[in-house]
Design a protein around this motif. Structure first.
Motif, PDB file in Angstrom:
ATOM      1  N   ILE A 123      29.630  78.165  56.071  1.00 40.76           N
ATOM      2  CA  ILE A 123      28.346  78.355  55.389  1.00 40.76           C
ATOM      3  C   ILE A 123      27.559  79.468  56.054  1.00 40.76           C
ATOM      4  O   ILE A 123      26.953  80.306  55.388  1.00 40.76           O
ATOM      5  CB  ILE A 123      27.549  77.038  55.391  1.00 40.76           C
ATOM      6  CG1 ILE A 123      28.239  76.029  54.465  1.00 40.76           C
ATOM      7  CG2 ILE A 123      26.111  77.250  54.953  1.00 40.76           C
ATOM      8  CD1 ILE A 123      27.684  74.635  54.567  1.00 40.76           C
ATOM      9  N   ALA A 124      27.575  79.497  57.406  1.00 35.41           N
ATOM     10  CA  ALA A 124      26.851  80.551  58.106  1.00 35.41           C
ATOM     11  C   ALA A 124      27.384  81.927  57.738  1.00 35.41           C
ATOM     12  O   ALA A 124      26.630  82.884  57.565  1.00 35.41           O
ATOM     13  CB  ALA A 124      26.950  80.327  59.619  1.00 35.41           C
ATOM     14  N   ILE A 125      28.721  82.018  57.584  1.00 37.18           N
ATOM     15  CA  ILE A 125      29.319  83.301  57.204  1.00 37.18           C
ATOM     16  C   ILE A 125      28.891  83.701  55.795  1.00 37.18           C
ATOM     17  O   ILE A 125      28.543  84.839  55.519  1.00 37.18           O
ATOM     18  CB  ILE A 125      30.861  83.209  57.286  1.00 37.18           C
ATOM     19  CG1 ILE A 125      31.287  83.012  58.747  1.00 37.18           C
ATOM     20  CG2 ILE A 125      31.509  84.465  56.727  1.00 37.18           C
ATOM     21  CD1 ILE A 125      32.749  82.682  58.903  1.00 37.18           C
ATOM     22  N   LYS A 159      24.062  72.496  48.979  1.00 31.55           N
ATOM     23  CA  LYS A 159      22.647  72.755  49.276  1.00 31.55           C
ATOM     24  C   LYS A 159      22.489  73.760  50.400  1.00 31.55           C
ATOM     25  O   LYS A 159      21.564  74.576  50.392  1.00 31.55           O
ATOM     26  CB  LYS A 159      21.936  71.443  49.623  1.00 31.55           C
ATOM     27  CG  LYS A 159      21.703  70.537  48.412  1.00 31.55           C
ATOM     28  CD  LYS A 159      20.944  69.274  48.791  1.00 31.55           C
ATOM     29  CE  LYS A 159      20.663  68.406  47.576  1.00 31.55           C
ATOM     30  NZ  LYS A 159      19.896  67.178  47.922  1.00 31.55           N
ATOM     31  N   GLN A 160      23.385  73.728  51.383  1.00 31.97           N
ATOM     32  CA  GLN A 160      23.324  74.704  52.472  1.00 31.97           C
ATOM     33  C   GLN A 160      23.547  76.115  51.958  1.00 31.97           C
ATOM     34  O   GLN A 160      22.848  77.049  52.344  1.00 31.97           O
ATOM     35  CB  GLN A 160      24.378  74.357  53.543  1.00 31.97           C
ATOM     36  CG  GLN A 160      24.059  73.133  54.375  1.00 31.97           C
ATOM     37  CD  GLN A 160      22.998  73.407  55.422  1.00 31.97           C
ATOM     38  OE1 GLN A 160      22.604  74.539  55.629  1.00 31.97           O
ATOM     39  NE2 GLN A 160      22.525  72.363  56.076  1.00 31.97           N
ATOM     40  N   VAL A 161      24.514  76.272  51.070  1.00 33.68           N
ATOM     41  CA  VAL A 161      24.780  77.601  50.515  1.00 33.68           C
ATOM     42  C   VAL A 161      23.589  78.081  49.690  1.00 33.68           C
ATOM     43  O   VAL A 161      23.195  79.257  49.752  1.00 33.68           O
ATOM     44  CB  VAL A 161      26.064  77.585  49.652  1.00 33.68           C
ATOM     45  CG1 VAL A 161      26.265  78.927  48.962  1.00 33.68           C
ATOM     46  CG2 VAL A 161      27.270  77.243  50.504  1.00 33.68           C
ATOM     47  N   ARG A 162      22.989  77.179  48.955  1.00 33.01           N
ATOM     48  CA  ARG A 162      21.873  77.553  48.079  1.00 33.01           C
ATOM     49  C   ARG A 162      20.620  77.951  48.823  1.00 33.01           C
ATOM     50  O   ARG A 162      19.707  78.536  48.235  1.00 33.01           O
ATOM     51  CB  ARG A 162      21.555  76.393  47.136  1.00 33.01           C
ATOM     52  CG  ARG A 162      22.498  76.289  45.948  1.00 33.01           C
ATOM     53  CD  ARG A 162      22.168  75.081  45.113  1.00 33.01           C
ATOM     54  NE  ARG A 162      22.882  75.086  43.846  1.00 33.01           N
ATOM     55  CZ  ARG A 162      23.086  74.010  43.103  1.00 33.01           C
ATOM     56  NH1 ARG A 162      22.615  72.833  43.505  1.00 33.01           N
ATOM     57  NH2 ARG A 162      23.744  74.095  41.962  1.00 33.01           N
ATOM     58  N   LEU A 163      20.546  77.636  50.119  1.00 30.37           N
ATOM     59  CA  LEU A 163      19.349  77.976  50.873  1.00 30.37           C
ATOM     60  C   LEU A 163      19.054  79.473  50.848  1.00 30.37           C
ATOM     61  O   LEU A 163      17.903  79.883  50.797  1.00 30.37           O
ATOM     62  CB  LEU A 163      19.498  77.506  52.332  1.00 30.37           C
ATOM     63  CG  LEU A 163      19.367  75.999  52.583  1.00 30.37           C
ATOM     64  CD1 LEU A 163      19.671  75.682  54.047  1.00 30.37           C
ATOM     65  CD2 LEU A 163      17.977  75.505  52.213  1.00 30.37           C
ATOM     66  N   SER A 164      20.087  80.288  50.897  1.00 30.73           N
ATOM     67  CA  SER A 164      19.877  81.731  50.982  1.00 30.73           C
ATOM     68  C   SER A 164      20.724  82.528  50.010  1.00 30.73           C
ATOM     69  O   SER A 164      20.809  83.748  50.137  1.00 30.73           O
ATOM     70  CB  SER A 164      20.164  82.217  52.418  1.00 30.73           C
ATOM     71  OG  SER A 164      19.293  81.615  53.336  1.00 30.73           O
TER      72      SER A 164
END
Length: 595
Positions: free
Chosen positions: A7-9, A61-66
């Motif tokens: 996800i960070a990547i 949801k983590q991906v959608r943050l940014s």
């Protein structure tokens, strides 16, 4: 690769572009799921546990943050049928399917294809539940007998000022008996009819193909203007993403355990993929609390109190199974918080007849066990204690000594026994358990000797408190039991000895995207042997990865290396025979870690 790192990547690639004004050249992340088959919660399987809507929701949801996200599903979301290892009949399967739809609706899927197994519960039932859950079902080639489309044939979805035309196609191969009122038209002919409409109304065209790898490949040849295909139903490749000419084909894993992602940049006429890979829905991913309320509507979603569940799988006439049962019975007497369940190992044939390794006598014996458990639950543990003491003593004679009604038990066996035993056998088959005894602790294999002391030691180490018994146990059984930050531990005469640990780097060179991750087991073992080790993962496509490839020329990936100072460690002798020196490092010999 851990899901949070992936996800960070993704966010690193997609976040910067999304933070700018949303112009047509902004990237977006496409996420594709499919073939969940009613897996609303993580599976209870000891190997490859994971899946489930709550963990899926966390990743999405983590991906959608940014990142602006296009969320798609290629069908096969319903419970029941030959691909669902947890099917329990129409009532239970329909309940799980309804929860799956509510969860997908809450996640805001942009388009969801209809699979052949999704029609098992009937078109009208599915249509009503999906409509209520606000799940946008799409199928271009599902018609009524009068030729009327039963679902949306395509959807227009606008993201970043760009319009995506999304259609879905269903295979004509009928693996499941489904609603006879549904007529499935030829997917290739249907696509050719509606594709001109999609091209006219959208900037990019996407096909959710629940029709197999061969059909997907044919689309890339006959319809090269299609930008992206989500491949469902039958797969040949295990990659998250394939490029077939100008068209991108995305895939997904079985039972919702793998979602594929692609960070895409719209560049006419097609999408340019900047990065792609898997989002792994495993047990390291925390559950999303909002989704838990959907999945468990009648339960509290607060963290439950600690409990330790032991599932002991045995064959009732196995000379190794009964001693293990005796050990677990004694453990339960000492550790009141430990719950021990007994399951039988066997198989069920196509004729629904149970089969056991030791034949009909064993089946008859296990049926009696189940009868006693059903009719005298308060005396079950007493029976297990008596039964586990000797394989030579018959179950019938134990019933006599316990003064229970044998005739009543036999009547129960005649009515209910076969169905109950089939449940046991199917469970062991589903989990791939064939060895008696096999012990699972909280659904994970217990890979040590099954004794009350050994299991109790692990219980005490894990934080469970079975009273003062912990103080009476040995300090250790093996070296792996001795751990202390910055120290290497050895077990000598049931006592832990600690030595100063020497930091070194353990490097793993991996491919960009893989389904299997053998490196995780090597890292776990290395961490146990060398607590001061620093772990570095390098991707073959990076500059550092290219340098390692040139320097060491590994025969296969993943590839591992120890910094030279590992030979100062106390436990180096345990790996010395399996490694060789190369360019100032130690690397595994080819027959130890072939990749």
């Amino acid at each position: 690769m851990p899901p949070i790192i992936i996800i960070a990547i993704i966010l690193a690639f997609a976040g910067a572009a999304f933070s700018r004004a949303q112009t047509p050249d902004t990237t977006l992340t496409v996420i594709v799921s499919g073939d969940a088959h009613g897996m609303i919660e993580a599976c209870d399987c000891p190997q490859d546990p994971g899946g489930g809507l709550p963990k899926r929701a966390t990743l999405i949801k983590q991906v959608r943050l940014s990142s602006q996200t296009l969320l798609l599903d290629s069908g096969g979301f319903s419970a029941g049928g030959i691909y669902d290892p947890y099917t329990e009949g129409r009532a239970a399967d329909s309940a799980r399917t309804e929860i799956m739809l509510r969860g997908m609706g809450a996640l805001g899927y942009d388009a969801v294809a209809v699979g052949d197994d999704d029609l098992q519960l009937g078109y009208y039932w599915l249509h009503r539940r999906a409509d209520s859950a606000e799940v946008p079902l799409v199928c271009a080639n599902c018609f009524s007998k009068k030729g009327t489309p039963l679902f949306e044939q395509y959807r227009l979805v606008r993201k970043n000022g760009i319009t995506f035309g999304i259609t879905a196609l269903l295979t004509t191969e009928k693996l499941f008996p489904y609603d006879s009122s549904v007529v499935v038209g030829d997917p290739a002919r249907t696509l050719k009819k509606i594709l001109p409409q999609l091209i006219k109304k959208s900037d990019y065209q996407i096909v959710l193909a629940h029709a197999g790898q061969g059909f997907c490949d044919s689309i890339t040849k006959s319809c090269p203007m299609v930008a992206l295909i989500a491949n469902g139903h039958r797969k040949q490749s295990t990659d998250a993403l394939q490029s077939n000419g100008p068209t991108t084909i995305m895939q997904f894993g079985y039972l919702g355990k793998l979602l594929s992602f692609a960070v895409a940049k719209p560049e006419k006429p097609l999408l340019r993929i900047i990065r792609s890979g898997w989002l792994t829905v495993d047990n390291s991913v925390p559950d999303d609390s909002d989704m838990l309320r959907i999945v468990r509507p009648k339960q509290s979603v607060q963290t439950p109190a600690r409990s330790d569940n032991f599932d002991l799988y045995i064959m009732s006439q196995c000379p190794y199974g009964l001693p293990a049962l005796q050990e677990m019975v004694q453990l339960q007497k000492r550790a009141a918080d430990a719950k021990v369940s007994v399951w039988f190992i066997g198989s069920v044939g196509a004729d629904s007849l149970p089969t056991s390794l030791h034949g009909e006598n064993e089946i008859s014996d296990e049926l009696l066990w189940l009868g006693l458990q059903a009719l005298y639950p308060a005396r079950w543990n007493e029976f297990l204690d008596r039964r586990s003491r000797s394989i030579a003593v018959s179950t019938g004679s134990i019933f006599d000594s316990m003064v229970v009604d044998k005739k009543r038990i036999e009547r129960w066996v005649a009515r209910n026994g076969p169905a109950a035993l089939r449940e046991h056998y199917r469970r062991s088959t589903r989990l791939g358990i064939t060895a008696s005894p096999t012990l699972l602790w909280n659904n994970r294999p217990f890979d040590r000797e099954i004794t009350r002391a050994r299991v109790g030691f692990q219980l005490c180490q894990s934080g469970a408190r079975p009273g003062v018994w912990c103080d009476s146990l040995p300090q250790c059984f093996e070296d792996g039991d001795c751990s202390k930050p910055g120290k290497t531990g050895l077990c000598k005469q049931a006592q832990c000895l600690f030595f100063d640990a020497h930091p070194f780097t353990f490097t793993t060179l991996v491919a960009e995207s893989t389904v299997l991750h053998p490196e995780e087991e090597f890292a776990r073992t290395t961490r146990q042997l060398f607590p001061a080790a620093r772990f570095e993962t390098v991707y073959a496509g990076s500059k550092s990865g290219q340098k390692l490839l040139q320097q060491f020329s590994p025969a296969a990936l993943p590839w591992y290396s120890f910094e030279k100072t590992v030979d100062r460690e106390t436990n180096f002798s345990k790996i010395q025979s399996g490694v060789k020196a190369q360019n100032g490092h130690y690397v595994f010999k080819d027959d130890i870690a072939p990749g």
